[in-house]
Design an enzyme around this catalytic site. Structure first.
Site, mmCIF file in Angstrom:
data_model
loop_
_atom_site.group_PDB
_atom_site.id
_atom_site.type_symbol
_atom_site.label_atom_id
_atom_site.label_comp_id
_atom_site.label_asym_id
_atom_site.label_seq_id
_atom_site.Cartn_x
_atom_site.Cartn_y
_atom_site.Cartn_z
ATOM 1 N N GLY A 103 23.637 -4.949 53.756
ATOM 2 C CA GLY A 103 24.524 -4.921 52.776
ATOM 3 C C GLY A 103 24.981 -3.270 52.714
ATOM 4 N N SER A 148 27.870 -4.200 38.713
ATOM 5 C CA SER A 148 29.134 -4.827 38.877
ATOM 6 C C SER A 148 29.594 -4.983 37.860
ATOM 7 C CB SER A 148 28.625 -6.435 39.833
ATOM 8 O OG SER A 148 29.584 -7.510 39.958
ATOM 9 N N GLY A 203 16.747 -1.816 48.586
ATOM 10 C CA GLY A 203 17.460 -3.139 49.242
ATOM 11 C C GLY A 203 17.812 -2.586 50.600
ATOM 12 N N ALA A 204 17.470 -1.814 51.184
ATOM 13 C CA ALA A 204 17.899 -0.535 52.115
ATOM 14 C C ALA A 204 17.968 -1.027 53.262
ATOM 15 C CB ALA A 204 17.325 0.574 52.609
ATOM 16 N N TYR A 216 23.105 -13.964 36.594
ATOM 17 C CA TYR A 216 23.672 -12.435 37.194
ATOM 18 C C TYR A 216 24.655 -11.432 36.574
ATOM 19 C CZ TYR A 216 26.047 -9.612 41.190
ATOM 20 O OH TYR A 216 25.907 -9.114 41.741
HETATM 21 N N1 LIG Z 1 28.621 -7.259 47.253
HETATM 22 C C1 LIG Z 1 29.035 -7.141 46.882
HETATM 23 O O1 LIG Z 1 30.298 -7.663 46.566
HETATM 24 C C2 LIG Z 1 28.134 -6.202 45.487
HETATM 25 C C3 LIG Z 1 29.336 -6.881 44.422
HETATM 26 C C4 LIG Z 1 28.925 -6.195 43.241
HETATM 27 C C5 LIG Z 1 28.314 -5.859 43.226
HETATM 28 N N2 LIG Z 1 26.747 -5.919 44.161
HETATM 29 C C6 LIG Z 1 25.388 -5.219 43.780
HETATM 30 O O2 LIG Z 1 25.032 -4.837 45.814
HETATM 31 C C7 LIG Z 1 23.780 -4.741 45.233
HETATM 32 C C8 LIG Z 1 23.190 -4.941 46.966
HETATM 33 O O3 LIG Z 1 23.610 -6.116 47.626
HETATM 34 P P1 LIG Z 1 24.430 -6.973 48.627
HETATM 35 O O4 LIG Z 1 25.692 -6.753 48.358
HETATM 36 O O5 LIG Z 1 23.866 -5.422 49.667
HETATM 37 O O6 LIG Z 1 23.562 -7.490 49.068
HETATM 38 P P2 LIG Z 1 22.524 -8.713 50.089
HETATM 39 O O7 LIG Z 1 23.319 -7.772 51.483
HETATM 40 O O8 LIG Z 1 22.092 -9.816 50.158
HETATM 41 O O9 LIG Z 1 20.781 -7.462 49.992
HETATM 42 C C9 LIG Z 1 20.217 -7.495 49.083
HETATM 43 C C10 LIG Z 1 19.296 -6.281 49.055
HETATM 44 O O10 LIG Z 1 18.388 -6.702 48.241
HETATM 45 C C11 LIG Z 1 17.189 -6.814 48.744
HETATM 46 N N3 LIG Z 1 16.151 -7.660 47.853
HETATM 47 C C12 LIG Z 1 17.053 -8.695 47.315
HETATM 48 N N4 LIG Z 1 15.549 -8.899 46.646
HETATM 49 C C13 LIG Z 1 14.690 -8.201 46.591
HETATM 50 C C14 LIG Z 1 13.067 -7.785 45.982
HETATM 51 N N5 LIG Z 1 12.838 -8.721 45.120
HETATM 52 N N6 LIG Z 1 12.736 -7.060 46.001
HETATM 53 C C15 LIG Z 1 13.611 -5.457 47.096
HETATM 54 N N7 LIG Z 1 14.628 -6.321 47.313
HETATM 55 C C16 LIG Z 1 14.943 -6.995 47.573
HETATM 56 C C17 LIG Z 1 17.404 -7.744 49.903
HETATM 57 O O11 LIG Z 1 16.499 -7.065 50.419
HETATM 58 P P3 LIG Z 1 15.928 -9.220 51.985
HETATM 59 O O12 LIG Z 1 17.021 -8.367 52.967
HETATM 60 O O13 LIG Z 1 14.809 -8.884 52.315
HETATM 61 O O14 LIG Z 1 17.086 -10.223 51.420
HETATM 62 C C18 LIG Z 1 19.274 -7.153 50.314
HETATM 63 O O15 LIG Z 1 18.188 -5.506 51.048
HETATM 64 C C19 LIG Z 1 23.190 -5.680 43.816
HETATM 65 O O16 LIG Z 1 22.722 -5.234 43.390
HETATM 66 C C20 LIG Z 1 24.195 -6.927 44.137
HETATM 67 O O17 LIG Z 1 24.292 -7.206 42.793
HETATM 68 C C21 LIG Z 1 26.998 -6.583 45.529
#
Ligand SMILES: NC(=O)c1ccc[n+]([C@@H]2O[C@H](COP(=O)([O-])OP(=O)(O)OC[C@H]3O[C@@H](n4cnc5c(N)ncnc54)[C@H](OP(=O)(O)O)[C@@H]3O)[C@@H](O)[C@H]2O)c1
Length: 312
Positions: A22, A148, A18-19, A173
Site C-alpha cells: 500500500g 488518518s 510497512g514498506a 482505530y
Molecule cells: N489506505 C487508506 O485509505 C488509509 C487512510 C487513512 C490512514 N491510513 C494509514 O496508512 C498506513 C498504511 O496503511 P495502508 O493503507 O498502506 O495499508 P496496507 O496496505 O494494509 O499496509 C499496511 C502495512 O503495515 C504493515 N503492518 C501491519 N501490522 C504490522 C506490524 N505488527 N508490524 C509491522 N508492520 C505491520 C503491513 O504489513 P503486512 O503486509 O505484513 O500485513 C503493511 O506493510 C496505516 O497507518 C493506516 O492507518 C490509510
C-alpha cells in the site's frame, strides 16, 4: 548510511515501516526515485523482499534494504533499532507508516490492544529508540507519522486504553490515529524547545485503495463488509500512489515545518494533492498529549526522558 553498501555514501537514508504494501510501498518507491536509500522495515521479510524486487524491476538504480520489524512486539522494535544503530550512522527520514484498521480485538506480544499497540505504541518506541541517530545526522532530519481522517472521531480512553472492558474496532482505530497526531505534535514541541535538528510532521492519505480496508472484514469473516470495502475502494478511493503523496511531501518538501499536518486538498480531504491543513481541535490539546506521552513511556518502558526532550 549503510556500512555494507558504498553506493549509498552520499545519499540520504530513510526508514519506512510497512514498506511492503500500500502506502508504505509507494512511499518507498517515491523516495527511491529521489535517490534516497530506504530501509524497508517489514514484519515479514519475505513480503519485504518481494516488494523490494518489484521496486527494483521498475527502478533499477533503487537502493533498498529489507529488515524485520514487528511493531506488535516491543522486543522486535528494540532489535530493529539496535541493528539500525550498528549498521547506519545517519537517518534523515523516519516514516512511521505501518498500521492496521478496524480489526477484531487482539493483543500484541506485550498485551496491548493491537491497533493501539501497533499504530501508536510500536511507533512511539521505535521513534524513541531511533532518536539518537536522527539527532546525530548532519543537517535536518524528519519524523513523519501517518494518521488518518479517522483521528477526528478518536478519543483517548485512559480508563480503558486497551479496550478490555468495552471494544469497538472503529473506536480503537480512531483512538490510535488520534494518538498518532497527539504524539507527532508533542514530539515537535519537545524537539523545538530542545532546539534539536529533528522535525516531527504528521500526515494522512485521505482514502486510498490498499490492503488496509480488507483486514478487518477478513479477520472477522464478514463477506458482506469485505464486498462493501472492495466496492468502496473501486468507486471512491484514490490510488495508493496518490495516497502516498502527503507522506512523501512531508518527508521531502523544503517548505514543510515541524508540527505541520499534511493531507489531500480535495473532496472532504479524502483525495487530491498534499497541503498543510488543520487537524481536529482535540489533537491540539497539550495536556492530553503530555498525558498520553507519559502513559506511552510507562507502557513501553522506553523513555525520551533526557534533558533534551523533557516536557515543555
Ligand atoms: N489506505 C487508506 O485509505 C488509509 C487512510 C487513512 C490512514 N491510513 C494509514 O496508512 C498506513 C498504511 O496503511 P495502508 O493503507 O498502506 O495499508 P496496507 O496496505 O494494509 O499496509 C499496511 C502495512 O503495515 C504493515 N503492518 C501491519 N501490522 C504490522 C506490524 N505488527 N508490524 C509491522 N508492520 C505491520 C503491513 O504489513 P503486512 O503486509 O505484513 O500485513 C503493511 O506493510 C496505516 O497507518 C493506516 O492507518 C490509510
Amino acid at each position: 548510511m549503510s556500512e555494507h553498501d558504498d553506493s549509498t555514501d552520499s545519499a540520504e537514508t530513510a526508514v519506512v515501516t510497512g514498506a511492503n504494501s500500500g502506502l508504505g510501498f509507494e512511499v518507498t518507491k517515491g523516495l527511491a526515485e529521489r535517490g534516497t536509500h530506504v530501509v524497508m522495515a517489514c514484519r515479514s521479510t519475505e513480503r519485504g523482499e518481494a516488494a523490494k524486487r518489484e521496486i527494483e524491476a521498475e527502478i533499477p538504480e533503487a537502493s533498498l534494504e529489507v529488515h524485520e520489524l514487528d511493531l506488535a512486539d516491543l522486543d522486535s522494535v528494540a532489535a530493529f533499532a539496535e541493528w539500525f544503530a550498528s549498521a547506519y550512522d545517519e537517518l534523515d527520514v523516519l516514516c512511521n507508516n505501518a498500521g492496521v484498521m478496524a480489526i477484531p480485538r487482539k493483543e500484541t506480544a506485550q498485551g496491548f490492544e493491537t491497533q493501539f499497540g501497533v499504530n501508536h505504541l510500536g511507533h512511539f518506541a521505535l521513534t524513541a529508540r531511533l532518536l539518537p541517530v536522527l539527532e546525530q545526522t548532519p543537517g535536518e532530519s524528519r519524523v513523519v507519522t501517518q494518521s488518518s481522517v479517522a483521528h477526528r472521531n478518536g478519543e483517548i480512553d485512559f480508563d480503558d486504553l486497551q479496550g478490555e472492558r468495552s471494544y469497538s474496532a472503529w473506536g480503537a482505530y480512531g483512538q490510535s490515529k488520534l494518538a498518532n497526531v497527539l504524539f507527532g505534535y508533542e514530539l515537535d514541541r519537545r524537539l523545538r524547545s530542545a532546539d534539536a535538528s529533528v522535525e516531527s510532521i504528521v500526515c494522512h492519505p485521505g482514502w486510498a485503495a490498499t490492503n488496509l480496508q480488507f483486514r478487518g472484514p477478513q479477520q472477522s469473516g464478514s463477506q458482506l463488509r469485505l464486498w462493501m470495502m472492495k466496492l468502496a475502494n473501486a468507486v471512491i478511493a484514490q490510488s495508493a500512489e496518490r495516497g502516498a503523496e502527503p507522506m512523501l511531501y512531508a518527508a521531502t518538501d523544503p517548505s514543510v515545518e515541524g508540527g505541520d499536518f499534511i493531507g489531500p486538498d480535495g473532496f472532504r480531504n479524502m483525495r487530491g494533492s498534499p497541503e498543510v491543513q488543520e487537524s481536529s481541535e482535540r489533537s491540539y490539546d497539550v495536556d492530553l498529549a503530555q498525558r498520553l506521552w507519559e502513559v506511552s513511556e510507562e507502557l513501553t518502558g522506553v523513555s525520551f526522558d533526557r534533558p533534551l526532550l523533557a516536557a515543555t
